[in-house]
Design an enzyme around this catalytic site. Structure first.
Site, PDB file in Angstrom:
ATOM      1  N   HIS A 153     -17.161  35.168 -34.608  1.00  0.00           N
ATOM      2  CA  HIS A 153     -17.050  33.714 -34.490  1.00  0.00           C
ATOM      3  C   HIS A 153     -15.890  33.377 -33.560  1.00  0.00           C
ATOM      4  O   HIS A 153     -14.871  34.069 -33.531  1.00  0.00           O
ATOM      5  CB  HIS A 153     -16.834  33.082 -35.864  1.00  0.00           C
ATOM      6  CG  HIS A 153     -16.988  31.597 -35.862  1.00  0.00           C
ATOM      7  ND1 HIS A 153     -15.981  30.747 -35.448  1.00  0.00           N
ATOM      8  CD2 HIS A 153     -18.032  30.794 -36.208  1.00  0.00           C
ATOM      9  CE1 HIS A 153     -16.401  29.496 -35.551  1.00  0.00           C
ATOM     10  NE2 HIS A 153     -17.636  29.500 -36.002  1.00  0.00           N
TER      11      HIS A 153
ATOM     12  N   GLU B 255     -22.672  29.626 -29.746  1.00  0.00           N
ATOM     13  CA  GLU B 255     -21.757  28.541 -30.102  1.00  0.00           C
ATOM     14  C   GLU B 255     -20.855  28.229 -28.912  1.00  0.00           C
ATOM     15  O   GLU B 255     -19.870  28.935 -28.681  1.00  0.00           O
ATOM     16  CB  GLU B 255     -20.890  28.937 -31.290  1.00  0.00           C
ATOM     17  CG  GLU B 255     -21.640  29.171 -32.583  1.00  0.00           C
ATOM     18  CD  GLU B 255     -20.668  29.308 -33.748  1.00  0.00           C
ATOM     19  OE1 GLU B 255     -20.787  28.539 -34.702  1.00  0.00           O
ATOM     20  OE2 GLU B 255     -19.778  30.168 -33.683  1.00  0.00           O
TER      21      GLU B 255
ATOM     22  N   GLY C 267     -21.510  24.128 -39.176  1.00  0.00           N
ATOM     23  CA  GLY C 267     -20.159  24.126 -39.712  1.00  0.00           C
ATOM     24  C   GLY C 267     -19.971  23.025 -40.736  1.00  0.00           C
ATOM     25  O   GLY C 267     -20.469  23.095 -41.860  1.00  0.00           O
ATOM     26  N   GLY C 268     -19.259  21.969 -40.348  1.00  0.00           N
ATOM     27  CA  GLY C 268     -18.894  20.906 -41.281  1.00  0.00           C
ATOM     28  C   GLY C 268     -20.055  20.280 -42.022  1.00  0.00           C
ATOM     29  O   GLY C 268     -19.929  19.904 -43.196  1.00  0.00           O
TER      30      GLY C 268
END
Length: 256
Positions: free
Chosen positions: A99, A169, A235-236
């Site tokens: 990541h 990403e 993610g969030g």
């Protein structure tokens, strides 16, 4: 989407979540069911402290639980680290490696990501290998060069469609609310598909390539409908069951 590839919607909680957050995982486990779960996979990667309890909550659900990172060694004097074997021992099925936050905050390079991927495979885990360019690299027109290098150097030769997932990403889009254009995403994913097929042959044509970077309910359907986008690394928006399930259910129309 890629025909004949089963999509994966994965959530990365990062350094968020305590026992009080387990009700969100329970709600996700209850929401991932029915006909859609037979067509689309769902995964949540909570902090390591919640792995074992989270897997227990998903005993009767297709929702899978994974880890956010693993050490490249099986065991030893590596204080604070978690091995792939430990993840598997908690009944985890996947582990994220490479990541951008690990690459940036901990200086992890492609060689280490490759070693972690091999460790994941050795523990019978699916490795989600993250790649992506920084804002500076993007502005310099180096996006495809960066993706080519990271794919070449981060993936071991034994990578297959069964044990490896790629997650694109764009670093500049993570947690910023910024999203590449659909054409940018399509170009990056098409390029990665060609690279995977060139190296792995037919197996590379079957590997899942996820998109990650400010994925939310409002843009999920558009992003996940792009050619060669085989799911999302969220993610969030994965911290709340309602948001995660809304993204997951975007596939109701896409896979109908």
């Amino acid at each position: 989407m890629t025909p004949d590839i089963r999509p994966l919607v994965a959530g990365n909680w990062k350094m968020n979540g305590t026992r009080a957050s387990l009700d969100q995982i329970k709600a996700m486990a209850e929401g991932v069911k029915g006909d859609l779960s037979a067509r689309v996979d769902a995964l949540i990667c909570p902090p390591a402290t919640l792995l074992y309890v989270a897997t227990a909550l998903c005993d009767d659900s297709p929702l899978m639980i994974g880890a956010q990172d693993c050490h490249q060694k099986q065991s030893g004097a590596h204080t604070g680290e978690v091995s792939a074997e430990m993840v598997a021992d908690c009944f985890g099925t996947h582990v994220i490696v490479g990541h951008s936050e690990r690459r940036t905050d901990h200086g992890e390079g492609d060689a280490l990501v490759r070693a972690k991927t091999e460790a994941a495979h050795g523990a019978d885990l699916v490795a989600i290998v993250c790649v992506g360019e920084t804002e500076e690299e993007r502005k310099a027109g180096r996006t495809l060069d960066i993706l080519k290098r990271q794919l070449s150097e981060s993936l071991p030769d034994q990578a297959t469609a069964e044990n490896t997932v790629i997650a694109y990403e764009p670093v500049w889009a993570i947690g910023t609310g910024l999203t590449p254009t659909v054409s940018d995403v399509e170009e990056a994913h098409a390029f990665m598909r060609r690279e995977l097929v060139s190296r792995f042959g037919a197996e590379g044509g079957k590997m899942r390539i996820l998109y990650g970077g400010s994925v939310k309910p409002s843009n999920a359907k558009e992003l996940m409908g792009v050619a060669n986008v085989d799911g999302a690394l969220i993610g969030g928006a994965s911290l709340k069951a309602d948001d995660f399930l809304a993204i997951y259910r975007a596939y109701e129309e896409l896979t109908a």
